[in-house]
Design an enzyme around this catalytic site. Sequence first.
Site, PDB file in Angstrom:
ATOM      1  N   GLY A 154       0.836  -1.206   0.000  1.00  0.00           N
ATOM      2  CA  GLY A 154       0.000   0.000   0.000  1.00  0.00           C
ATOM      3  C   GLY A 154       0.859   1.239   0.000  1.00  0.00           C
ATOM      4  O   GLY A 154       2.055   1.192   0.319  1.00  0.00           O
ATOM      5  N   GLY A 156       0.373   5.342   1.170  1.00  0.00           N
ATOM      6  CA  GLY A 156      -0.467   6.428   1.658  1.00  0.00           C
ATOM      7  C   GLY A 156       0.249   7.755   1.476  1.00  0.00           C
ATOM      8  O   GLY A 156       1.327   7.803   0.867  1.00  0.00           O
ATOM      9  N   PHE A 158       1.749   9.388   3.653  1.00  0.00           N
ATOM     10  CA  PHE A 158       2.930   9.549   4.505  1.00  0.00           C
ATOM     11  C   PHE A 158       3.859   8.340   4.520  1.00  0.00           C
ATOM     12  O   PHE A 158       4.740   8.255   5.356  1.00  0.00           O
ATOM     13  CB  PHE A 158       2.490   9.867   5.941  1.00  0.00           C
ATOM     14  CG  PHE A 158       1.580  11.048   5.998  1.00  0.00           C
ATOM     15  CD1 PHE A 158       2.088  12.314   5.813  1.00  0.00           C
ATOM     16  CD2 PHE A 158       0.226  10.883   6.179  1.00  0.00           C
ATOM     17  CE1 PHE A 158       1.253  13.410   5.821  1.00  0.00           C
ATOM     18  CE2 PHE A 158      -0.624  11.972   6.190  1.00  0.00           C
ATOM     19  CZ  PHE A 158      -0.119  13.244   6.006  1.00  0.00           C
ATOM     20  N   GLY A 159       3.670   7.402   3.608  1.00  0.00           N
ATOM     21  CA  GLY A 159       4.581   6.270   3.591  1.00  0.00           C
ATOM     22  C   GLY A 159       4.197   5.191   2.602  1.00  0.00           C
ATOM     23  O   GLY A 159       3.104   5.190   2.040  1.00  0.00           O
ATOM     24  N   VAL A 160       5.171   4.293   2.377  1.00  0.00           N
ATOM     25  CA  VAL A 160       4.943   3.160   1.473  1.00  0.00           C
ATOM     26  C   VAL A 160       5.120   1.884   2.292  1.00  0.00           C
ATOM     27  O   VAL A 160       6.029   1.792   3.128  1.00  0.00           O
ATOM     28  CB  VAL A 160       5.970   3.167   0.324  1.00  0.00           C
ATOM     29  CG1 VAL A 160       5.585   2.143  -0.744  1.00  0.00           C
ATOM     30  CG2 VAL A 160       6.093   4.538  -0.299  1.00  0.00           C
ATOM     31  N   VAL A 161       4.216   0.908   2.063  1.00  0.00           N
ATOM     32  CA  VAL A 161       4.248  -0.322   2.856  1.00  0.00           C
ATOM     33  C   VAL A 161       4.605  -1.512   1.953  1.00  0.00           C
ATOM     34  O   VAL A 161       4.044  -1.668   0.869  1.00  0.00           O
ATOM     35  CB  VAL A 161       2.883  -0.559   3.543  1.00  0.00           C
ATOM     36  CG1 VAL A 161       2.917  -1.803   4.411  1.00  0.00           C
ATOM     37  CG2 VAL A 161       2.483   0.641   4.387  1.00  0.00           C
ATOM     38  N   ASP A 293      -8.134   7.555  13.503  1.00  0.00           N
ATOM     39  CA  ASP A 293      -8.328   7.211  12.087  1.00  0.00           C
ATOM     40  C   ASP A 293      -8.918   5.804  11.980  1.00  0.00           C
ATOM     41  O   ASP A 293      -8.468   4.987  11.184  1.00  0.00           O
ATOM     42  CB  ASP A 293      -6.977   7.301  11.360  1.00  0.00           C
ATOM     43  CG  ASP A 293      -7.129   7.421   9.850  1.00  0.00           C
ATOM     44  OD1 ASP A 293      -8.261   7.710   9.390  1.00  0.00           O
ATOM     45  OD2 ASP A 293      -6.136   7.227   9.132  1.00  0.00           O
TER      46      ASP A 293
END
Length: 576
Positions: A154, A156, A158-161, A293
């Site tokens: 994923g 988002g 604020f970051g990559v997973v 969230d």
Amino acid sequence: MATVAASGGVGVATTIKLQSHKPFSNPTANPFLGKKLAIKLPLKTLVPSPKALVLASGGHLIDAVKDLFLGVGVGLPCTVMECGDIIYRSTLPKSSGLTLTAPGAVLAIGALSYLWATPGVAPGFFDMFFLAFVERLFRPTFRKDDFVLGKKLGEGAFGVVYRVSLAKKSSSNKEGDLVLKKATEYGAVEIWMNERVRRACASSCADFVYGFLENSSKKGGEYWLIWRFEGKSTLADLMQSKEFPYNVETMILGEVQDLPKGIERENRIIQTIMRQILFCLDGLHSTGIVHRDIKPQNIIFSEGSRTFKIIDLGAATDLRVGINYIPKEFLLDPRYAAPEQYIMSTQTPSAPSAPVATALSPVLWQMNLPDRFDIYSTGLIFLQMAFPSLRTDSSLIQFNRQLKRCDYDLVAWRRSLEPRASPDFRRGFELLDLDGGIGWELLTSMVRYKPRKRTSAKAALANPYFDREGLLVLSFMQKLRLQLFRATQQDYEEAAKWVIGLMAKSGTEQDGGFTEAQLQELREMAPNKKGTAQRNALASALRLQRKIISTLNESMDELNQRRKSLWWNRWIPREE
Ligand SMILES: Nc1ncnc2c1ncn2[C@@H]1O[C@H](COP(=O)(O)OP(=O)(O)OP(=O)(O)O)[C@@H](O)[C@H]1O
């Protein structure tokens, strides 16, 4: 031998009465005999000085604690003071250790309750200065080169997973059994929150392994966060399927229920999912963390534990120490955010320094009930599970608009929708109305405008909705619990309006009830009685309350200006 009787309350001064005095053969020779004499007792004999407390050790510690409790007795009768002790120590019975006075006990219990009240000042100190330290000593650490990157899971704002595996494979490490998030600015917060959760309520969130600041990349610092791979599906993925909630049944219950397909069976599955989400939230809230969230995309199904867990703590706030306290509106997902947006009242403007935040955290928690923000979002998930037609983004946005138009009153929304409801909506209402409507009752206690009127995760878990046998077979204790839940959820303003309305409907002058005109008078009675003693007292109490809150906030702001650094950032390991 001289006999001395002491009387009167003793603060700093007291009175004594001299009854006899041996050295005088002629009683009249002593002019003070039989008279009341005023003496002054130095306060330091009652209250231990800070230095004395510091020096106290071993056996002295007991004396110091005893002095502390006796100190509370200042101004109380001599039973507390043993004031005769000061005149003729040897004549009095020896004290047999720690003397606990009633006010001392009340003070001690009050202090302990405050220190343990949510979010927990005392457990916070233990966690920060002992558990965190011990954990650092014993947990394995990792470096960038220890991981082999796999599939992207994923991305988002604020970051990559990624799914990753360890470069050096041991027998316990399977292919791709870890998840890596390369995060930017909010990575530090997320590491803090995940470490806190791992120590306080590990089963609430995805199993966190390690987090560090990786500085070798040319792009600048990047936070690396590692979790165990929990599973392939989030609640959002599962809810997108037409088979929901049956597609979750075997996953969480282990077997297919012995029930025909229908609302009863669906209700049971939804109940189990709701219970698991609320359990996770209760864990987070009890330790002072508010997620902010909560949405189906951030609830993952853990294949290992067969339960749902929460992920993505990047927007979370730790109210025990005031981390990430300033709400960033853009972080909130408007589809699931509660109407208040700011979880702390705008009267509490910014984060105080950590010690002040910690000391005041129980007061601020009670003033704002920030956990109710997550409860609202969870209520919307409940609603989506019950009504398939609310599972798409566009329909949820439309629902939010409708609810706003109804002043966030779910009952009013239902009233406006039900006459023209589609079969799909009708089925949803039927499901929530099972067992005497206890599901609907729970839902309405979660989705409310005012945070204070929403239930907490703990109270919701105690609701008989979660008793498998249903409302009809509730035991006496369960019924009592339900009544208690209802009493705490009662919206008294609405209840008062309802009672007045009911009286208006049933009352006529002949049969002894109230007429509408009389009720109007009744409603206006209070405002007309200006200047009464009660009204003045109420106004003064309100003024005092406002004054206390503003003073509290001003002092917090002042302290905050002095120390606004991200002090906790220093705790995050770095890899150069
Ligand atoms: N522990 C985990 N086990 C399995 N999958 C995970 C785990 N953590 C995250 N994921 C997967 O990675 C995805 C993104 O994770 P996460 O929501 O934490 O990242 P994000 O960058 O904050 O994304 P977004 O901004 O979209 O919320 C999740 O939707 C989930 O599919």
